[in-house]
Design a protein around this motif. Sequence first.
Motif, PDB file in Angstrom:
ATOM      1  N   ASN A 263      -6.008  -7.732   7.822  1.00  0.00           N
ATOM      2  CA  ASN A 263      -5.064  -8.279   6.860  1.00  0.00           C
ATOM      3  C   ASN A 263      -5.826  -8.938   5.704  1.00  0.00           C
ATOM      4  OD1 ASN A 263      -3.800 -11.150   6.220  1.00  0.00           O
ATOM      5  ND2 ASN A 263      -2.122  -9.712   6.462  1.00  0.00           N
TER       6      ASN A 263
ATOM      7  N   TRP B  25      -2.398  -0.355   0.487  1.00  0.00           N
ATOM      8  CA  TRP B  25      -1.254  -0.714   1.326  1.00  0.00           C
ATOM      9  C   TRP B  25      -1.750  -1.030   2.728  1.00  0.00           C
ATOM     10  CZ3 TRP B  25       3.470  -2.298   0.732  1.00  0.00           C
ATOM     11  CH2 TRP B  25       4.369  -2.242   1.801  1.00  0.00           C
TER      12      TRP B  25
ATOM     13  N   SER C 135      -0.920  -2.491   6.802  1.00  0.00           N
ATOM     14  CA  SER C 135       0.147  -2.375   7.800  1.00  0.00           C
ATOM     15  C   SER C 135       1.044  -3.610   7.844  1.00  0.00           C
ATOM     16  CB  SER C 135      -0.437  -2.112   9.185  1.00  0.00           C
ATOM     17  OG  SER C 135      -1.239  -3.199   9.586  1.00  0.00           O
ATOM     18  N   CYS C 136       0.596  -4.717   7.279  1.00  0.00           N
ATOM     19  CA  CYS C 136       1.418  -5.939   7.232  1.00  0.00           C
ATOM     20  C   CYS C 136       2.424  -5.900   6.086  1.00  0.00           C
ATOM     21  CB  CYS C 136       0.531  -7.169   7.123  1.00  0.00           C
ATOM     22  SG  CYS C 136      -0.555  -7.158   5.682  1.00  0.00           S
ATOM     23  N   ARG C 137       2.542  -4.725   5.465  1.00  0.00           N
ATOM     24  CA  ARG C 137       3.538  -4.460   4.428  1.00  0.00           C
ATOM     25  C   ARG C 137       3.251  -5.208   3.118  1.00  0.00           C
ATOM     26  NH1 ARG C 137       4.901  -2.407   8.530  1.00  0.00           N
ATOM     27  NH2 ARG C 137       6.700  -1.535   9.455  1.00  0.00           N
ATOM     28  N   GLN C 138       1.972  -5.287   2.799  1.00  0.00           N
ATOM     29  CA  GLN C 138       1.576  -5.848   1.520  1.00  0.00           C
ATOM     30  C   GLN C 138       0.355  -5.094   1.022  1.00  0.00           C
ATOM     31  OE1 GLN C 138       0.374  -9.746   3.628  1.00  0.00           O
ATOM     32  NE2 GLN C 138      -0.685  -9.844   1.672  1.00  0.00           N
ATOM     33  N   LYS C 139       0.057  -5.251  -0.237  1.00  0.00           N
ATOM     34  CA  LYS C 139      -1.133  -4.634  -0.816  1.00  0.00           C
ATOM     35  C   LYS C 139      -2.217  -5.686  -0.904  1.00  0.00           C
ATOM     36  CE  LYS C 139       0.719  -0.852  -3.477  1.00  0.00           C
ATOM     37  NZ  LYS C 139       0.694  -0.160  -4.761  1.00  0.00           N
TER      38      LYS C 139
ATOM     39  N   ARG D 121      -8.037  -2.790   3.879  1.00  0.00           N
ATOM     40  CA  ARG D 121      -7.789  -1.448   4.418  1.00  0.00           C
ATOM     41  C   ARG D 121      -9.138  -0.794   4.743  1.00  0.00           C
ATOM     42  NH1 ARG D 121      -3.524   2.371   3.224  1.00  0.00           N
ATOM     43  NH2 ARG D 121      -4.336   4.485   3.393  1.00  0.00           N
TER      44      ARG D 121
END
Length: 192
Positions: free
Chosen positions: A136, A166, A168-172, A176
């Motif tokens: 994250n 992007w 997996s915690c739904r943010q950019k 990654r």
Amino acid sequence: MASAVAIMNYQEPVMPSIDIIIAVTGGIAAFKAASLTSLLVQNDHSVQAVMTQSAQKFLGAATLMALTGRPVATELFDPAMPLGAHIELARDAKLLCVAPATANFLANAANGQADDLLSTLYLCFTGPVIVAPAMNVEMWNQPSVQRNIKILRDDGVHIVDPQEGWLSCRQKGMGRMADPETIAKTIAEHLK
């Protein structure tokens, strides 16, 4: 008598030497380890997979076993490796790649902590080590994580920096895991 002769003549199958250990830690990016492993095998590398207990929650060991043609190492105490899985694997391989590398692994490695197969393997391994962190964005930006990355770099570990994108915690944000192709290219450079 025939069975005794058969037993005496039995020899364990000889596995080819290990070029690369792909060690997978427990993060959502673990699924990318399958693509990385496949790329390496297609390039004629002999690959041994190692998975932490947490990694097995994200990716099945059967996937990596099918790709490598080898049993996946998951336990420190493996009866098939009487000297210890960490010692035997470290002696056999040319390169260790941890992908994805979680903040937990980075902390263990930076501080010399050995409490599972991967952390003890890391401490036994004397060849090139490549680490591809994934986490994250807030975790990646923590001073303690950045301090651990610096320690590992100073120790000679090659870090394949994460990418921005992007998560997996739904943010950019940064965190990654690098693409499998980028990691495979880095591995090839270190094996030359």
